[in-house]
Write an enzyme that holds these catalytic residues in place. Structure first.
Site, PDB file in Angstrom:
ATOM      1  N   LYS A   1       0.808  -1.231   0.000  1.00  0.00           N
ATOM      2  CA  LYS A   1       0.000   0.000   0.000  1.00  0.00           C
ATOM      3  C   LYS A   1       0.840   1.280   0.000  1.00  0.00           C
ATOM      4  O   LYS A   1       0.449   2.281  -0.577  1.00  0.00           O
ATOM      5  CB  LYS A   1      -0.940   0.019   1.213  1.00  0.00           C
ATOM      6  CG  LYS A   1      -2.124  -0.933   1.110  1.00  0.00           C
ATOM      7  CD  LYS A   1      -3.060  -0.704   2.284  1.00  0.00           C
ATOM      8  CE  LYS A   1      -4.175  -1.714   2.322  1.00  0.00           C
ATOM      9  NZ  LYS A   1      -5.150  -1.430   3.383  1.00  0.00           N
TER      10      LYS A   1
ATOM     11  N   ASP B   1     -10.174   3.044   2.092  1.00  0.00           N
ATOM     12  CA  ASP B   1     -10.407   2.545   3.456  1.00  0.00           C
ATOM     13  C   ASP B   1     -11.172   3.567   4.301  1.00  0.00           C
ATOM     14  O   ASP B   1     -11.954   3.195   5.177  1.00  0.00           O
ATOM     15  CB  ASP B   1      -9.071   2.220   4.146  1.00  0.00           C
ATOM     16  CG  ASP B   1      -8.524   0.866   3.705  1.00  0.00           C
ATOM     17  OD1 ASP B   1      -9.300   0.037   3.203  1.00  0.00           O
ATOM     18  OD2 ASP B   1      -7.297   0.649   3.860  1.00  0.00           O
TER      19      ASP B   1
HETATM   20  P1  NDP Z   1      -0.356  -2.807  11.083  1.00  0.00           P
HETATM   21  O1  NDP Z   1       0.518  -4.021  11.052  1.00  0.00           O
HETATM   22  O2  NDP Z   1       0.051  -1.565  10.371  1.00  0.00           O
HETATM   23  O3  NDP Z   1      -0.592  -2.408  12.629  1.00  0.00           O
HETATM   24  C1  NDP Z   1      -0.846  -3.393  13.600  1.00  0.00           C
HETATM   25  C2  NDP Z   1      -1.269  -2.727  14.911  1.00  0.00           C
HETATM   26  O4  NDP Z   1      -1.599  -3.768  15.834  1.00  0.00           O
HETATM   27  C3  NDP Z   1      -0.154  -1.894  15.560  1.00  0.00           C
HETATM   28  O5  NDP Z   1      -0.756  -0.788  16.213  1.00  0.00           O
HETATM   29  C4  NDP Z   1       0.453  -2.871  16.568  1.00  0.00           C
HETATM   30  O6  NDP Z   1       1.040  -2.243  17.680  1.00  0.00           O
HETATM   31  C5  NDP Z   1      -0.799  -3.608  17.014  1.00  0.00           C
HETATM   32  N1  NDP Z   1      -0.472  -4.937  17.557  1.00  0.00           N
HETATM   33  C6  NDP Z   1      -0.160  -6.053  16.864  1.00  0.00           C
HETATM   34  N2  NDP Z   1       0.069  -7.087  17.700  1.00  0.00           N
HETATM   35  C7  NDP Z   1      -0.093  -6.588  18.962  1.00  0.00           C
HETATM   36  C8  NDP Z   1       0.023  -7.164  20.265  1.00  0.00           C
HETATM   37  N3  NDP Z   1       0.326  -8.443  20.444  1.00  0.00           N
HETATM   38  N4  NDP Z   1      -0.228  -6.361  21.330  1.00  0.00           N
HETATM   39  C9  NDP Z   1      -0.557  -5.063  21.165  1.00  0.00           C
HETATM   40  N5  NDP Z   1      -0.678  -4.457  19.954  1.00  0.00           N
HETATM   41  C10 NDP Z   1      -0.440  -5.221  18.869  1.00  0.00           C
HETATM   42  O7  NDP Z   1      -1.781  -3.327  10.592  1.00  0.00           O
HETATM   43  P2  NDP Z   1      -2.974  -2.485   9.926  1.00  0.00           P
HETATM   44  O8  NDP Z   1      -3.066  -1.199  10.622  1.00  0.00           O
HETATM   45  O9  NDP Z   1      -2.846  -2.499   8.458  1.00  0.00           O
HETATM   46  O10 NDP Z   1      -4.253  -3.421  10.251  1.00  0.00           O
HETATM   47  C11 NDP Z   1      -4.738  -3.585  11.572  1.00  0.00           C
HETATM   48  C12 NDP Z   1      -5.962  -4.491  11.557  1.00  0.00           C
HETATM   49  O11 NDP Z   1      -7.031  -3.877  10.820  1.00  0.00           O
HETATM   50  C13 NDP Z   1      -5.708  -5.843  10.883  1.00  0.00           C
HETATM   51  O12 NDP Z   1      -6.314  -6.840  11.667  1.00  0.00           O
HETATM   52  C14 NDP Z   1      -6.406  -5.731   9.552  1.00  0.00           C
HETATM   53  O13 NDP Z   1      -6.898  -6.975   9.084  1.00  0.00           O
HETATM   54  C15 NDP Z   1      -7.567  -4.808   9.889  1.00  0.00           C
HETATM   55  N6  NDP Z   1      -8.054  -4.079   8.707  1.00  0.00           N
HETATM   56  C16 NDP Z   1      -9.347  -4.270   8.319  1.00  0.00           C
HETATM   57  C17 NDP Z   1      -9.858  -3.605   7.236  1.00  0.00           C
HETATM   58  C18 NDP Z   1     -11.277  -3.838   6.824  1.00  0.00           C
HETATM   59  O14 NDP Z   1     -11.632  -3.510   5.681  1.00  0.00           O
HETATM   60  N7  NDP Z   1     -12.124  -4.356   7.688  1.00  0.00           N
HETATM   61  C19 NDP Z   1      -9.030  -2.666   6.441  1.00  0.00           C
HETATM   62  C20 NDP Z   1      -7.678  -2.514   6.950  1.00  0.00           C
HETATM   63  C21 NDP Z   1      -7.221  -3.222   8.036  1.00  0.00           C
HETATM   64  P3  NDP Z   1       2.601  -1.815  17.672  1.00  0.00           P
HETATM   65  O15 NDP Z   1       2.674  -0.503  16.942  1.00  0.00           O
HETATM   66  O16 NDP Z   1       2.952  -1.709  19.112  1.00  0.00           O
HETATM   67  O17 NDP Z   1       3.335  -2.914  16.969  1.00  0.00           O
END
Ligand code: NDP
Length: 300
Positions: A83, A119
């Site tokens: 993206k 989005d």
């Molecule tokens: P990113 O990988 O960019 O971000 C992941 C986020 O999750 C970060 O804030 C990370 O925190 C946090 N995280 C991951 N694991 C943990 C953990 N064990 N404990 C605490 N925090 C955690 O992902 P995206 O932002 O792209 O996507 C996030 C979610 O949104 C996904 O599940 C995705 O499928 C969903 N999504 C759904 C869409 C829809 O159309 N319904 C569209 C886009 C996304 P940290 O910064 O500390 O690592």
């Protein structure tokens, strides 16, 4: 007789709009629901498109973008991890994609590659479809990745009163606040304090924009059960599974809940509107579409 038939066939073929190709690119891509979603819409609205999933690795992205520029496709959906990486290949990006630094939709217009991010529209329409209005509400957003950034952009646009941002890595949360020029409606909450903070502040809408709880980590949740109250609305961006531990705990506490399937559907519809330059009303087919996606999720 034979001649007339031939002429008729020629007329039918030449009056049909030519079929154009669409695709979603990502790595991995096998579990993407976009082909099911878009094929359903293309069929239902009888659009002159085909839609396929293409597994494109990072080193193949330049080649893929060249195929797009050569006119092989009408447009693309772009998913993880491309993206952000597609931006340097584009001629123009719309305001939303530019602000988010990420495009999930590309359309080819007069040999130019135009990038969009649907989005934000998807999230807002998904909220509306679930009967949630964030205007004048206090909202907590968990997460600071690409999805959280789109959510915050949408919430600021829609007039949320205060938006609280909470992320495991404090540095990433601070960077996200800075990206919104520290808008005074945005505040941060420290990750270790989130439970006590929710117990002491009345928050109307809680949004999970982390990937905690996504398949296969079914028992993970960004909040413990004690964080939920009946006056809350809990919205999870995750759609696989449809009911995450976050949503289950919220429902058990009496809160209203919505999963990410509505957002997924609506971001796809918004992309199809860009490629076809039409508007689609999906209210009559929503239940069927949702059902088809549920079946695809079960089979995956
Ligand atoms: P990113 O990988 O960019 O971000 C992941 C986020 O999750 C970060 O804030 C990370 O925190 C946090 N995280 C991951 N694991 C943990 C953990 N064990 N404990 C605490 N925090 C955690 O992902 P995206 O932002 O792209 O996507 C996030 C979610 O949104 C996904 O599940 C995705 O499928 C969903 N999504 C759904 C869409 C829809 O159309 N319904 C569209 C886009 C996304 P940290 O910064 O500390 O690592």
């Amino acid at each position: 007789m034979r001649k007339r038939k031939l002429r008729f066939t020629h007329y039918v073929l030449s009056s049909m709009p030519s079929i154009q190709k669409l695709a979603v690119i990502g790595d991995p891509i096998a579990h993407s629901l976009s082909p099911v979603l878009q094929s359903f819409l293309i069929r239902h609205f009888a659009l002159p498109f085909t839609y396929e999933a293409l597994h494109v690795r990072a080193h193949d992205l330049p080649k893929m973008m060249q195929r797009l520029r050569n006119g092989e496709f009408r447009g693309l959906n772009v998913t993880i991890p491309h993206k952000q990486a597609v931006l340097p290949f584009l001629d123009v990006v719309d305001e939303t994609a530019a602000h988010l630094g990420a495009a999930n939709t590309i359309a080819v217009e007069k040999n130019k590659l135009i990038g969009y991010n649907t989005d934000v529209t998807g999230f807002l329409r998904g909220l509306t479809a679930a009967g949630i209005s964030p205007s004048d509400k206090n909202v907590l957003v968990l997460g600071a990745g690409g999805a959280a950034r789109a959510v915050i952009f949408a919430l600021l646009k829609t007039g949320a009163q205060k938006i609280f941002l909470c992320n495991r890595s404090a540095g990433r949360a601070e960077a996200l606040l800075a990206a919104f020029a520290n808008d005074n409606r945005l505040k941060s909450v420290q990750w270790p304090d989130r439970l006590s903070w929710l117990q002491n502040n009345k928050i109307n809408v809680v949004i999970n924009a982390t990937s905690m709880g996504m398949h296969p980590q079914l028992n993970q949740a960004p909040l413990p059960p004690a964080a939920f109250f009946p006056y809350m609305i809990a919205f999870d961006l995750i759609y696989n599974p449809l009911e995450t531990a976050f949503l289950r705990d919220a429902a058990e506490a009496g809160a209203k809940t919505a999963n990410g399937l509505g957002m997924l559907i609506e971001q796809g519809v918004a992309a199809l509107e860009i490629w076809s330059q039409r508007k689609f009303d999906i209210r009559d087919i929503y239940a069927n579409l949702e059902n088809e996606l549920r079946q695809a999720l079960k089979a995956s």
